[in-house]
Design an enzyme around this catalytic site. Structure first.
Site, PDB file in Angstrom:
ATOM      1  N   THR A 105      41.947   1.887 -12.504  1.00 43.31           N
ATOM      2  CA  THR A 105      40.757   1.239 -13.070  1.00 43.31           C
ATOM      3  C   THR A 105      40.564  -0.150 -12.474  1.00 43.31           C
ATOM      4  O   THR A 105      39.438  -0.560 -12.156  1.00 43.31           O
ATOM      5  CB  THR A 105      40.889   1.141 -14.597  1.00 43.31           C
ATOM      6  N   SER A 118      44.571   2.640 -20.535  1.00 41.05           N
ATOM      7  CA  SER A 118      44.583   3.899 -19.801  1.00 41.05           C
ATOM      8  C   SER A 118      43.234   4.598 -19.922  1.00 41.05           C
ATOM      9  O   SER A 118      42.688   4.761 -21.018  1.00 41.05           O
ATOM     10  CB  SER A 118      45.694   4.803 -20.356  1.00 41.05           C
ATOM     11  N   SER A 119      42.698   5.029 -18.777  1.00 40.38           N
ATOM     12  CA  SER A 119      41.444   5.797 -18.783  1.00 40.38           C
ATOM     13  C   SER A 119      41.746   7.210 -19.258  1.00 40.38           C
ATOM     14  O   SER A 119      42.546   7.924 -18.642  1.00 40.38           O
ATOM     15  CB  SER A 119      40.833   5.843 -17.378  1.00 40.38           C
ATOM     16  N   GLU A 129      50.273  14.676 -13.735  1.00 41.87           N
ATOM     17  CA  GLU A 129      50.988  14.296 -14.957  1.00 41.87           C
ATOM     18  C   GLU A 129      52.068  15.316 -15.271  1.00 41.87           C
ATOM     19  O   GLU A 129      51.806  16.530 -15.310  1.00 41.87           O
ATOM     20  CB  GLU A 129      50.027  14.176 -16.148  1.00 41.87           C
ATOM     21  N   ASN A 168      50.421   2.742 -20.438  1.00 44.84           N
ATOM     22  CA  ASN A 168      49.391   1.808 -19.989  1.00 44.84           C
ATOM     23  C   ASN A 168      48.606   1.325 -21.193  1.00 44.84           C
ATOM     24  O   ASN A 168      48.225   2.120 -22.049  1.00 44.84           O
ATOM     25  CB  ASN A 168      48.463   2.508 -18.982  1.00 44.84           C
ATOM     26  N   GLY A 192      45.956  10.981 -12.152  1.00 43.50           N
ATOM     27  CA  GLY A 192      46.896  11.545 -11.199  1.00 43.50           C
ATOM     28  C   GLY A 192      47.684  12.684 -11.814  1.00 43.50           C
ATOM     29  O   GLY A 192      47.505  13.054 -12.982  1.00 43.50           O
ATOM     30  N   SER A 237      48.805   7.034 -14.935  1.00 42.91           N
ATOM     31  CA  SER A 237      48.270   6.064 -15.885  1.00 42.91           C
ATOM     32  C   SER A 237      49.096   4.780 -15.792  1.00 42.91           C
ATOM     33  O   SER A 237      50.322   4.805 -15.880  1.00 42.91           O
ATOM     34  CB  SER A 237      48.342   6.633 -17.304  1.00 42.91           C
ATOM     35  N   GLY A 238      48.406   3.650 -15.590  1.00 42.75           N
ATOM     36  CA  GLY A 238      49.096   2.370 -15.446  1.00 42.75           C
ATOM     37  C   GLY A 238      49.364   1.974 -14.017  1.00 42.75           C
ATOM     38  O   GLY A 238      49.939   0.918 -13.755  1.00 42.75           O
TER      39      GLY A 238
END
Length: 1053
Positions: free
Chosen positions: A147, A195-196, A426, A192, A424, A142-143
């Site tokens: 996206t 973040s998605s 985590e 992020n 990804g 994330s980040g």
């Protein structure tokens, strides 16, 4: 002219042709694009553009150092073979412009530096030329920029693909679907700000012309727990804050909302309602516009916002316990808004929130809920409402993106490009059910990635006729089986524990795991660990050894999150909702289905297997995103964090698989074109087959057999050092080639310039000769005509004016006037004047008179008053003496001196001060001549001797002045005598004064005598002065008693 290069942010090296002009980034006369191998000459500063070319490819430190070098130079993209590694720069590098799109469009993958657009263009060209479906898989933390990468890919296709025949509606909907999905599926996390919180797979459909004509989106594992709970420093989904900040007042009033996010329980748990980097008001405008683009009607937008508002009201719904400890709704105002917004019956909804319906032996029973159970039911409803609304939203977007030509024959010839934007690997301090599912997804994708990479490698080797060497790699199938295997996998055990009767808890689930898979080498718990490992494992945790490393999971909440139960009576209430969206989200078929719904983990596993099947049917491309630091600061490179991501993204494993065979491979044509200058036999051109030319070239370079292999269409080089040595040799060779090329170019350039100048000179000379010839001919013609006219005029010059002699007469007059202008008199004494022709005599006299008057007028205006007085005196003197006095011409140049004194100024001191020139006086006797001073006053003449006044003669008594005609300087002052006692006339000799006496006042008679002068000497005694010419001045007394004066004659009259 030196060879100059410039490195631009994309990693592209540009040769500058002119040092004073700006560097051109595209192909053209001012700049030459250099292929990717050219960057190898700067590898010590900017690293290598492909990790496969790393000499020490097994070293993680060398891998990260190469990343660091490129990141320091703002080169955020690097290849691992066909895989693109992207580092988030956290700032705009201006490398996504239309100009960059054109630069990467239609160019071979390795002809340009690494870039997202290079991957996008390669995938698109493969889709069009090979007519095979493609997929781009984007992964990372994330980040890390997943996206953003997806949006840039869609932007590239929207800008560069041909427009469909029906216009750009589909293209616009593809682009505008992102803001809507981000608003409902993205949130601010600790890592992020955007973040998605769901996985997304988007299919873009292209027709046979390569134009986008449709699309479809699949979503995976929305983090719906975020709806009711957020960690400290995090926010709920963006849409809630956007609605509160940007919604119109009328809309908020209708929804019963306030602008303050702090008023809602579901928005304050993270204590981060405001974020400086997020502008919710502007984002709301973007989302509102995007909803219109993707065919949302106003009614659908209102229904959608009503559901969003209902979730916020659900969070503010409170319960209180009655006498029997049963929960009762206390927030009546919130309850009224909920019933209206969700379109449900109030009494039924109230009962569903506080009771649970149980079906036992065909009978329905209502069991009251306590406070804890009621809060759980409320939160479960909020999560269900939001997650199902999100699923409906994705379906709505899919219907908007669906190709409208599905029935036409050309639709079957379409191809699909998939974009996978998924979370990804985590690893947090506390990992729960969500991290377990995410990491299981990454295990499956890593397994697929390795299989497809090995498969593509093996296929390339076989196609080229190179012997395939088996590659040793870590096969993570054992971990995937540990998670997904039937009956023995973790998901199966979890489902079994959720479904079995009796009291099932998270700890009983852990115990069952220990009993079932305790011997698995990649599974560990506190009970199964040794004494040393137990210190790092809690009793409620288990550890899995993933491909990327060890991850410890806490089993707390596993069963609840996997069950995700929503009480039956709440489902029934929602199924009866009058909100059109809610009625679609909660289907009544669920109520009649006696089968227990699948658990979350099983649903995720099935969707993941479906995704893998989709990806296996397509040609894959990979983009691995890396986050350089947690602070989101540009230019900061956190080595520990990046090493963690390199490990969890499996980049080293990917590099090892890629380098197991040959590090470098190129088409024979490209290799020969680049390095042919290193061999005399292939330079400058090779006439044979490219394969033969490469064989000759590598023999000349001294390649050893183990360093390379020759395939059918490519050369394979095993070691990077071999390529580096070749590239270094090329750089040295280029210096000499550059000198030769420059010399040839200079010779050609100046030769061409000389020829151009020569041609220009010849052209100018011929033109000038023609011009001169024409001018000369025209001049001769004019001269002949002029001479002819003059001769004819001269013959007829005495005839009356007529056309035949008019030119001649005009010429004569013009010549006279021009000559007159050059020969005008210089002053009034100049009497010269040109002789005029007969026709201009009268005009000449008039002009002469005017000229004289003009000179006199100018002269008179220029003289001063003093000079005017002098001229006046000179005129009087001329009138008196001119032609009569012999020495008058010598006196003309001498100026008159004004030395007259007033009567009151005569004093001894003044007389002594004015003694200048002696005056000879003969008074009464002729034997004695004494020096005297003659003073002229306004009233009298005074004769002074030794500062004493000897005689004063008033002008009234002065009867005349007599002088001779010779140059003797004698003059006689005749004095009127009233008696004999008075003195007689005065005889004086003076060169200075005798010429000025004529100006004395009241002098009436000035006599100029030629022979003699008679004067009165005394009473009764008169004298005579005789003048005779001689050689020199001599004054004597003659025998006859006269005064004899002999004076030289200066002028003869």
């Amino acid at each position: 002219m030196a060879l100059q290069v410039e490195l631009i942010p994309t990693g592209e090296i540009i040769r500058v042709v002119h040092p004073h002009r700006p560097c051109k980034l595209a192909l053209g006369s001012d700049g030459v694009r250099v292929t990717m191998e050219s960057a190898l000459t700067a590898r010590d500063r900017v690293g290598v553009q492909d990790f496969v070319l790393l000499e020490n490819f097994t070293s993680e430190a060398a891998f990260i150092e190469n990343l660091r070098r490129r990141f320091r130079e703002n080169l955020i993209y690097t290849y691992i073979g066909p895989v693109l590694v992207s580092v988030n720069p956290y700032r705009d590098l201006q490398i996504y412009t239309r100009q960059h799109m054109e630069r990467y469009r239609g160019v071979s993958f390795y002809e340009v530096p690494p870039h997202l657009f290079a991957v996008a263009d390669t995938v698109y060209r493969a889709l069009r030329t090979e007519r095979r479906d493609q997929a781009v898989m984007i992964s990372g933390e994330s980040g890390a920029g997943k996206t953003e990468a997806t949006k840039r890919l869609l932007q590239f296709y929207a800008e560069t693909c041909p427009a469909p025949e029906r216009g750009g509606a589909v293209r616009d909907r593809l682009l505008q679907s992102n803001p809507v999905l981000e608003a409902f599926g993205n949130a601010k996390t600790l890592r992020n700000d955007n973040s998605s919180r769901f996985g997304k797979y988007m299919d873009v459909q292209f027709d046979f012309k390569g134009a986008p004509v449709g699309g479809h989106i699949l979503s995976y594992l929305l983090e719906k727990s975020r709806v009711v709970h957020q960690n400290h420093g995090e926010r709920n989904f963006h849409i809630f804050y956007q609605l509160l900040e940007g919604g119109e007042e009328e809309t908020l009033r209708r929804l019963g909302l306030e602008r303050n996010p702090q008023s809602y329980l579901y928005l304050v748990k993270g204590q981060c309602a405001k974020v400086s980097s997020i502008n919710d008001k502007n984002d709301w405008k973007v989302v509102r516009k995007a909803l219109t683009v993707i065919n949302f009607t106003e009614d659908e937008v209102e229904d959608l916002l009503s559901i969003v508002a209902s979730v916020l009201h659900l969070g503010n719904l409170h319960f209180a316990a009655d006498e029997e400890s049963n929960a009762q709704v206390t927030s009546e105002n919130q309850f009224k808004y909920l019933t209206r917004l969700l379109g449900v019956d109030g009494s039924t909804f109230r009962e569903a929130l506080t009771h649970r319906k149980i079906i036992a032996k065909g009978e329905e029973l209502l069991s009251p809920l306590n406070l804890e159970q009621a809060a759980y039911a409320r939160d479960a409803l909020a999560k269900a409402v939001y997650s199902r609304t999100f699923t409906w939203l994705v379906g709505k977007i899919n219907r908007s993106l669906a190709s409208k030509d599905a029935q036409s024959p050309s639709w079957r010839s379409t191809t699909v490009l998939g974009l996978l934007d998924i979370y990804g690997f985590e690893v947090f301090q506390h990992n729960s059910f969500e991290q377990f599912c995410i990491n299981y997804c990454n295990e499956k994708l890593q397994q697929l990635f390795i299989e497809l990479t090995l498969k593509s490698e093996q296929e390339e080797y076989e196609a080229e006729g190179i012997a395939w060497e088996p590659v040793q790699y870590f096969n993570n199938k054992i971990i995937c089986d540990l998670v997904e295997e039937k009956f023995k996998g973790i998901i199966s055990i979890l489902d079994e524990e959720c479904l079995r009767p009796g009291e099932a808890t998270d700890l009983t689930f852990l115990e069952k795991l220990e009993d079932t898979i305790k011997h698995h080498p990649h599974f560990l718990t506190h009970k199964l660990a040794d004494q040393r490992t137990r210190k790092s494992l809690g009793r409620g945790e288990f550890r899995l050894l993933h491909y990327a490393g060890e991850v410890t999971y806490s089993v707390t909440g596993f069963l609840d999150k996997n069950n995700d139960l929503l009480f039956r009576n709440l489902k029934e209430t929602m199924c009866s909702s009058e909100n059109p969206i809610m009625s679609q989200c909660f289907d009544r078929s669920e109520l009649s289905d006696k089968k227990r719904p699948e658990t979350v983990a099983t649903q995720f596993k099935m969707s993941l297997l479906q995704l893998v099947e989709i990806l296996q049917s397509k040609e894959p491309a990979y983009i691995r995103c890396i986050k350089p630091n947690d602070a989101k600061q540009p230019g900061r490179f956190d080595e520990v964090l990046i090493r963690h991501q390199v490990k969890y993204l499996g980049l080293m494993e990917n590099l090892r698989v890629r380098r197991a065979g040959f590090a470098y491979r190129r088409k024979y044509e490209a290799f020969l074109q680049r390095y042919k200058s290193l061999c005399p036999e292939t330079w400058p051109t090779w006439a044979g087959r490219p394969q033969d030319g490469v064989a000759v070239l590598v023999r000349h370079l001294g390649y050893k057999p183990e360093e390379y292999k020759m395939g059918r269409t490519k050369i394979f080089i095993r070691f990077p050092k071999t390529l580096f040595a070749t590239e270094d040799a090329l750089e040295v060779r280029r210096q000499s080639l550059a000198t030769k090329i420059q010399a040839s170019w200079r010779g050609f350039h100046w030769r061409q310039k000389f020829l151009r100048v020569k041609r220009s000179a010849i052209c100018i000379q011929s033109w000038w000769r023609g011009t001169l010839g024409r001018r000369k001919a025209a001049k001769r013609k004019w001269a002949a005509q002029t001479i002819r006219r003059l001769i004819r005029g001269f013959i007829l010059r005495h005839a009356p004016r007529c056309p035949e002699n008019a030119f001649f007469l005009d010429h004569v007059r013009t010549s006279f006037l021009l000559n007159l202008r050059r020969q005008l008199p210089r002053n009034v004494l100049d009497t010269s004047w040109p002789i005029p022709p007969p026709a201009l005599r009268e005009a000449s006299e008039l002009l002469r008179e005017l000229c004289m008057k003009n000179m006199v007028w100018k002269y008179c205006r220029s003289i001063s008053p003093e000079w005017k007085q002098q001229l006046h005196q000179k005129a009087v003197a001329s009138e008196i003496f001119k032609g009569k006095k012999d020495n008058y011409p010598q006196s003309v140049p001498r100026l008159f001196i004004s030395t007259r004194l007033g009567a009151d100024e005569i004093s001894p001191k003044v007389l002594q001060a004015l003694g200048t020139e002696p005056i000879q006086v003969r008074h009464r006797g002729w034997r004695h001549r004494r020096p005297r001073q003659l003073l002229l006053t306004p009233n009298a003449v005074v004769i002074v001797e030794d500062a004493k006044v000897k005689q004063r003669i008033d002008y009234t008594n002065l009867t005349g002045i007599s002088v001779s005609s010779l140059s003797d300087s004698l003059f006689v002052l005749h004095v009127q005598r009233e008696d004999n006692k008075q003195k007689g006339d005065v005889v004086l000799q003076s060169d200075s004064y005798s010429r000025r006496l004529f100006s004395a006042d009241r002098v009436n008679n000035i006599n100029i005598n030629q022979g003699s002068i008679t004067y009165a000497g005394g009473p009764g005694r008169d004298g005579i002065i005789d003048f005779t010419p001689g050689s020199e001045l001599l004054i004597t007394k003659a025998k006859n008693g006269h005064l004899a004066v002999v004076a030289p004659r200066l002028n003869s009259r």
